[in-house]
Design an enzyme around this catalytic site. Sequence first.
Site, PDB file in Angstrom:
ATOM      1  N   ASP A  55       8.191   7.335 -20.736  1.00 21.09           N
ATOM      2  CA  ASP A  55       8.540   7.339 -22.149  1.00 21.09           C
ATOM      3  C   ASP A  55       9.994   6.904 -22.311  1.00 21.09           C
ATOM      4  O   ASP A  55      10.691   6.634 -21.322  1.00 21.09           O
ATOM      5  CB  ASP A  55       8.270   8.712 -22.771  1.00 21.09           C
ATOM      6  CG  ASP A  55       9.033   9.853 -22.098  1.00 21.09           C
ATOM      7  OD1 ASP A  55      10.165   9.634 -21.605  1.00 21.09           O
ATOM      8  OD2 ASP A  55       8.500  10.980 -22.069  1.00 21.09           O
TER       9      ASP A  55
ATOM     10  N   HIS B  66       0.834  -1.197   0.000  1.00 20.47           N
ATOM     11  CA  HIS B  66       0.000   0.000   0.000  1.00 20.47           C
ATOM     12  C   HIS B  66       0.871   1.249   0.000  1.00 20.47           C
ATOM     13  O   HIS B  66       1.800   1.362   0.782  1.00 20.47           O
ATOM     14  CB  HIS B  66      -0.924  -0.017   1.215  1.00 20.47           C
ATOM     15  CG  HIS B  66      -1.901   1.101   1.227  1.00 20.47           C
ATOM     16  ND1 HIS B  66      -2.269   1.735   2.379  1.00 20.47           N
ATOM     17  CD2 HIS B  66      -2.598   1.707   0.232  1.00 20.47           C
ATOM     18  CE1 HIS B  66      -3.153   2.675   2.100  1.00 20.47           C
ATOM     19  NE2 HIS B  66      -3.360   2.673   0.796  1.00 20.47           N
TER      20      HIS B  66
ATOM     21  N   HIS C  34       8.174  18.842 -13.765  1.00 18.93           N
ATOM     22  CA  HIS C  34       8.929  17.686 -14.252  1.00 18.93           C
ATOM     23  C   HIS C  34      10.132  17.399 -13.347  1.00 18.93           C
ATOM     24  O   HIS C  34      10.467  16.235 -13.106  1.00 18.93           O
ATOM     25  CB  HIS C  34       9.378  17.917 -15.696  1.00 18.93           C
ATOM     26  CG  HIS C  34       9.968  16.717 -16.351  1.00 18.93           C
ATOM     27  ND1 HIS C  34       9.291  15.528 -16.488  1.00 18.93           N
ATOM     28  CD2 HIS C  34      11.190  16.517 -16.917  1.00 18.93           C
ATOM     29  CE1 HIS C  34      10.063  14.647 -17.097  1.00 18.93           C
ATOM     30  NE2 HIS C  34      11.222  15.224 -17.372  1.00 18.93           N
TER      31      HIS C  34
ATOM     32  N   TYR D 116       6.829  14.068 -22.121  1.00 17.55           N
ATOM     33  CA  TYR D 116       6.170  14.013 -20.806  1.00 17.55           C
ATOM     34  C   TYR D 116       5.128  12.904 -20.690  1.00 17.55           C
ATOM     35  O   TYR D 116       4.196  13.003 -19.895  1.00 17.55           O
ATOM     36  CB  TYR D 116       5.566  15.377 -20.442  1.00 17.55           C
ATOM     37  CG  TYR D 116       6.599  16.464 -20.455  1.00 17.55           C
ATOM     38  CD1 TYR D 116       7.502  16.596 -19.414  1.00 17.55           C
ATOM     39  CD2 TYR D 116       6.696  17.347 -21.526  1.00 17.55           C
ATOM     40  CE1 TYR D 116       8.478  17.580 -19.429  1.00 17.55           C
ATOM     41  CE2 TYR D 116       7.664  18.339 -21.553  1.00 17.55           C
ATOM     42  CZ  TYR D 116       8.549  18.449 -20.498  1.00 17.55           C
ATOM     43  OH  TYR D 116       9.515  19.428 -20.516  1.00 17.55           O
ATOM     44  N   ALA D 117       5.289  11.840 -21.444  1.00 19.46           N
ATOM     45  CA  ALA D 117       4.377  10.691 -21.351  1.00 19.46           C
ATOM     46  C   ALA D 117       4.873   9.789 -20.222  1.00 19.46           C
ATOM     47  O   ALA D 117       5.472   8.739 -20.445  1.00 19.46           O
ATOM     48  CB  ALA D 117       4.312   9.944 -22.681  1.00 19.46           C
ATOM     49  N   ASN D 118       4.648  10.259 -19.006  1.00 17.75           N
ATOM     50  CA  ASN D 118       5.131   9.591 -17.802  1.00 17.75           C
ATOM     51  C   ASN D 118       4.060   9.678 -16.724  1.00 17.75           C
ATOM     52  O   ASN D 118       3.342  10.675 -16.637  1.00 17.75           O
ATOM     53  CB  ASN D 118       6.390  10.281 -17.265  1.00 17.75           C
ATOM     54  CG  ASN D 118       7.460  10.478 -18.314  1.00 17.75           C
ATOM     55  OD1 ASN D 118       7.941   9.525 -18.893  1.00 17.75           O
ATOM     56  ND2 ASN D 118       7.816  11.729 -18.561  1.00 17.75           N
TER      57      ASN D 118
END
Length: 139
Positions: free
Chosen positions: A28, A20, A106, A128-130
């Site tokens: 990316d 948890h 970022h 920024y595909a994170n």
Amino acid sequence: MKKTALLNAQLSHCIATLGHTESLTICDAGLPIPLSVERIDLALTAGVPSFLQTLNVVTNEMYVERVVIAEEIKEKNPEILTALLTQLQQLESHQGNQIQVEFESHETFKKFTLESKAIVRTGECSPYANVILYSGVPF
């Protein structure tokens, strides 16, 4: 052989052992991955697998209660952001919970990845595909 969609043994083990509030990052192809964090590198070539494909498979296996996304995605990659938020809404419906969505710079995002149990590198080549996924409990 497993019946579920996730066949990668390293990633499956990581998700199965999350506690948890522990986190898993999906990124990316360009996100720097700290040496201190386990790297699960799925990237084959540009776009394969995609960020969204990977997110879909991971969230079919993982109960998510919170996510962190880089603020810059709003301006630099709104298409991926829209698709990401749509997937999270569908996941909320499937899980029966509300997923807390947080936006950070970022630079802060990269610092947060230091606490991830693992970072999953995709072949995604868009900015920024994170996302950092935080594990919840299904009870």
